[in-house]
Design an enzyme around this catalytic site. Structure first.
Site, mmCIF file in Angstrom:
data_model
loop_
_atom_site.group_PDB
_atom_site.id
_atom_site.type_symbol
_atom_site.label_atom_id
_atom_site.label_comp_id
_atom_site.label_asym_id
_atom_site.label_seq_id
_atom_site.Cartn_x
_atom_site.Cartn_y
_atom_site.Cartn_z
ATOM 1 C CE1 TYR A 101 -2.240 3.483 -5.286
ATOM 2 C CE2 TYR A 101 -1.921 1.353 -4.230
ATOM 3 C CZ TYR A 101 -1.415 2.460 -4.886
ATOM 4 O OH TYR A 101 -0.067 2.529 -5.155
ATOM 5 C CE LYS A 154 -1.263 -4.187 -0.263
ATOM 6 N NZ LYS A 154 -0.709 -3.006 0.361
ATOM 7 C CG ASP A 159 -6.945 -4.329 -6.880
ATOM 8 O OD1 ASP A 159 -6.400 -5.240 -6.229
ATOM 9 O OD2 ASP A 159 -6.407 -3.220 -7.088
HETATM 10 C C1 LIG Z 1 -6.174 -2.758 -3.705
HETATM 11 C C2 LIG Z 1 -4.755 -2.589 -4.128
HETATM 12 N N1 LIG Z 1 -4.440 -2.770 -5.415
HETATM 13 C C3 LIG Z 1 -3.171 -2.654 -5.849
HETATM 14 C C4 LIG Z 1 -2.162 -2.304 -4.991
HETATM 15 C C5 LIG Z 1 -0.760 -2.167 -5.490
HETATM 16 O O1 LIG Z 1 0.036 -3.155 -4.930
HETATM 17 P P1 LIG Z 1 1.626 -2.961 -4.846
HETATM 18 O O2 LIG Z 1 1.886 -1.816 -3.945
HETATM 19 O O3 LIG Z 1 2.110 -4.267 -4.311
HETATM 20 O O4 LIG Z 1 2.093 -2.716 -6.246
HETATM 21 C C6 LIG Z 1 -2.445 -2.093 -3.637
HETATM 22 C C7 LIG Z 1 -1.391 -1.692 -2.692
HETATM 23 O O5 LIG Z 1 -1.634 -1.191 -1.633
HETATM 24 C C8 LIG Z 1 -3.777 -2.226 -3.202
HETATM 25 O O6 LIG Z 1 -4.106 -2.031 -1.926
#
Ligand SMILES: Cc1ncc(COP(=O)(O)O)c(C=O)c1O
Length: 430
Positions: free
Chosen positions: A147, A257, A229
């Site tokens: 994701y 996060k 990521d």
């Molecule tokens: C692995 C990963 N990448 C990107 C995102 C996107 O982050 P945001 O919701 O802060 O835009 C998330 C959010 O859960 C994530 O878990």
């Protein structure tokens, strides 16, 4: 049907939805994930690893605000840093020095980081990384795995792609974790045009031997940028994230996060030469240098540097996994439930049983967990506040809940014991 335990939550949902679509700013916090009637829907307060809903019910929180909290809610040192900054200004008309100080700490901690730019959400960072990759390589195709946020370039590749032009979705190709063949095929059918491979270096399963190193090799061989990521894994799996744990250095990394213990901050970091594209592309936001989040990050990162935070997270996660597994065995539930992933971000995987589907069992599990004061969705997102005592409390509640699940499955009564309609399948990216 409405359970009086959640009466205020359930009533407030109507108010919220009269003004706010879905009643939530975040999909994973909305009623799409929390069945109405058996779930708390709105929270009032959080401290340490506990949270209180608007009905006054108290929970041990294993969601930890979608893993954005690692040091517990209202961490005193972070709160002090934020309060101090509040007295000096939350944002300036020109950059503050804090941006540099936080960037220095990230460079110290994250192996791939030489230069740093900040955003607010993980999606800012992943989208910036993709733009840099396209600018740097002059190519268009990106390969994704996991994701990566709400922006067109990624969400267009999922089943929840309404509103994204096909021309955009067509540029994003999905490959499967631990399946090198699926990535090879993308390279083959888009020869010379793959700008970036972006993946979560790990989510629900461990990478098999050679998976990440082979991706690193394939990217270098094809002139493609490798982006990790690490929005979740950063500062959670190790001080330097999954790249440190697996000893694979990507070209760019996105962080989110773990940065500011729940305050909105993300970052894209990477090699100097590649990050240099930042001066040429457009990545700019009014609140990018907002100072409360940076003050929080400065303190959080100081703690990561000087204290054994990630070790403590791992120890807490390992104990929780061990005790949960013991309960699974004790109640003979291994056919319907297994745990997977890293101890600090453990996935609960439900499977169909002859008397109930995986989603029915999961809904019943949530119903009973919420009743017992455990807030859990699909993963154990531990914080340093999940002490041994707290973990044992969770295990004790699981013991009671698992006994009920086992008994209800055996007697074919689980579905009848559901107080609401079960969860429905949602788009799945992990
Ligand atoms: C692995 C990963 N990448 C990107 C995102 C996107 O982050 P945001 O919701 O802060 O835009 C998330 C959010 O859960 C994530 O878990």
């Amino acid at each position: 049907m409405s359970n009086s335990r959640y009466q205020r939550s359930t009533e407030f949902l109507n108010h919220a939805e009269s003004r706010i679509p879905l009643g939530s700013q975040t999909f994973s916090k909305s009623r799409t994930q929390y069945p109405v009637g058996i779930s708390p829907l709105f929270m009032h307060k959080a401290k340490g690893c506990h949270t209180w809903d608007i009905d006054g019910n108290k929970y041990i929180d294993l969601v930890s605000s979608l893993a954005s909290v690692t040091l517990g809610y209202q961490n005193p040192a972070v709160n002090t840093a934020v309060r101090k900054q509040l007295g000096m200004g939350t944002i300036f008309s020109l950059p503050g020095k804090l941006e540099y100080e936080v960037a220095e700490k990230i460079v110290d901690l994250v192996p791939s980081a030489e230069l740093v730019r900040f955003g607010k959400n993980g999606s800012d960072a992943t989208s910036a990384a993709i733009r840099i990759a396209r600018a740097y390589t002059g190519r268009t195709i990106v390969a994704v795995c996991g994701y990566h946020g709400w922006q067109d370039w990624f969400i267009g590749s999922t089943s929840r792609n309404k509103g994204v032009p096909k021309e955009i979705s067509d540029l994003t190709k999905t490959f499967a974790f631990n399946n090198l063949q699926s990535l090879s095929e993308i390279f083959k059918s888009n020869s010379g045009n793959v700008a970036a491979v972006i993946l979560e270096p790990m989510n629900s399963t461990w990478p098999i031997e050679g998976f990440l190193s082979e991706i690193r090799r394939m990217c270098s061989e094809n002139g493609t940028l490798l982006i990790f990521d690490e929005t979740i894994t950063g500062f959670r799996f190790a001080k330097g994230g999954a790249q440190e744990l697996f000893n694979i250095i990507p070209d760019l990394t996105t962080l989110g996060k773990g940065l500011a213990n729940g305050l909105p901050l993300s970052a894209v970091v990477g090699k100097r030469e590649i990050m240099g594209e930042m001066s040429e592309i457009f990545f700019s936001c009014t609140f990018g240098g907002e100072l409360l989040s940076l003050a929080a990050a400065n303190e959080v990162l100081r703690m990561y540097q000087q204290e054994d935070i990630t070790d403590r997270l791992t120890v807490a996660g390992e104990l929780l996994s061990e005790l949960t597994n013991e309960e699974i065995v004790k109640h003979n539930l291994h056919e319907v439930l297994s745990l997977s992933g890293h101890p600090t971000w453990k996935f609960l995987n439900w499977r169909d049983h002859e008397s109930a589907t995986a989603l029915e069992i999961k809904t019943y599990f949530m119903q009973e967990c919420f009743r017992e004061g455990i807030l859990v969705l699909g993963t154990h997102n531990v914080t340093t506040k999940h002490t041994k005592k707290i973990v044992k409390e969770i295990a004790k509640a699981y013991s009671k809940i698992f006994a009920k699940i086992a008994m209800k499955l055996k007697s074919n009564q689980l579905i009848d014991s559901l107080e609401v309609e079960p969860l429905v399948p949602l788009f799945k990216v992990r």
